[in-house]
Scaffold this motif. Sequence first.
Motif, short mmCIF file in Angstrom:
data_model
loop_
_atom_site.label_atom_id
_atom_site.label_comp_id
_atom_site.label_asym_id
_atom_site.label_seq_id
_atom_site.Cartn_x
_atom_site.Cartn_y
_atom_site.Cartn_z
N ALA A 81 20.33 0.80 21.21
CA ALA A 81 18.88 0.72 21.38
C ALA A 81 18.32 0.13 22.42
O ALA A 81 17.29 0.75 23.04
N SER A 82 18.86 -1.15 22.53
CA SER A 82 18.40 -2.00 24.08
C SER A 82 18.63 -1.14 24.72
O SER A 82 17.96 -0.80 26.01
N LEU A 105 14.91 4.72 28.69
CA LEU A 105 13.30 5.14 28.86
C LEU A 105 12.88 5.09 28.95
O LEU A 105 12.06 5.36 29.84
N THR A 106 12.18 3.55 29.28
CA THR A 106 11.59 2.74 30.56
C THR A 106 11.61 3.12 31.80
O THR A 106 10.74 3.52 32.45
N ALA A 130 9.74 6.21 36.29
CA ALA A 130 9.85 6.98 37.20
C ALA A 130 9.09 8.30 37.41
O ALA A 130 8.24 9.04 38.11
N GLY A 131 8.85 8.95 35.99
CA GLY A 131 8.20 10.11 35.78
C GLY A 131 6.62 10.07 36.30
O GLY A 131 5.82 10.22 36.74
N ALA A 132 6.07 8.23 35.81
CA ALA A 132 4.68 8.44 36.86
C ALA A 132 4.42 7.69 37.93
O ALA A 132 4.00 8.57 38.65
#
Length: 285
Positions: free
Chosen positions: A151-152, A158-159, A164-166
């Motif tokens: 999970a970590s 995802l972060t 990167a997408g931002a």
Amino acid sequence: MNAKTVLPAVGMTAVSMVLTLAVVVMWLGAAMPWPVAVVVGLGIDGGWLATLAYERRLAAQGDHSTPVTAVGWSFGLIATGVLIAHALTEESTGAWLAVAWLPIAAKALWLVHGLWEQTALTGEALDAIQGIQQEARDEAAVARARLRAEASTEETRLTAVTQAGARVAHVQARTASTLSRAWSTLESAREGEDTSRALTSVTSRVTPGVTPRWELPVWGPTEPVSAFALESAGALTDEALDALVDKIRHSETPALSYREMASRFRTAGHSASEVRLRAAWKRVA
């Protein structure tokens, strides 16, 4: 290990038997000879002990008899009833009633001892059970640690992807804003009132009476035309160019756009300057 349950049961049984015998002798001794009262008290205690011994024998053999158990509880209830009846005839009723439950308590302790024996396990079995439980706890702890680590890791991934997408979206938005401002500037210059006069003053000496319209640049893929093709192909007249442009434009339904028509015009090997080709397009369209 059996001493934990058998000793309380033996002690409670002994106390209840002595108490029952004493109460029977004191209570019935006033109405009949005391030897008779002793016989009555010993009969109650003897019946109780006999049924208890038989129950223990059956339990040691892994067996059980419901009638014997019922008879044993009956002797216990009789002893309790004798103690209650004696308490009700005495002045200190509360004190005698406080000990009247001892026969029933003794039977309950023997019941607990029997259940203890039925569920007792050897040391090897207990060690095996503890080992199995410890192994299960270890596997559960490892599984929880693995899930937390996954999970970590997924959260970190995802972060990173989100950041990167931002950044990409920010760059695209900034580029789009810059292109929009540049296009707006070109459009304002094209639609301005002074643009026509400026172009007229520049082109009037070359082509008197003609005021060309300044078109915005067209961005898109271009195909270079070799110099040999331009030199070898004959120059088309305006009528022939108009007919050719109109033919290519209406070669499909709906009619082609200028960009598609120009691409097919040059792919077919025809040659004409961009100014003449656009003028022909305007005349036929």
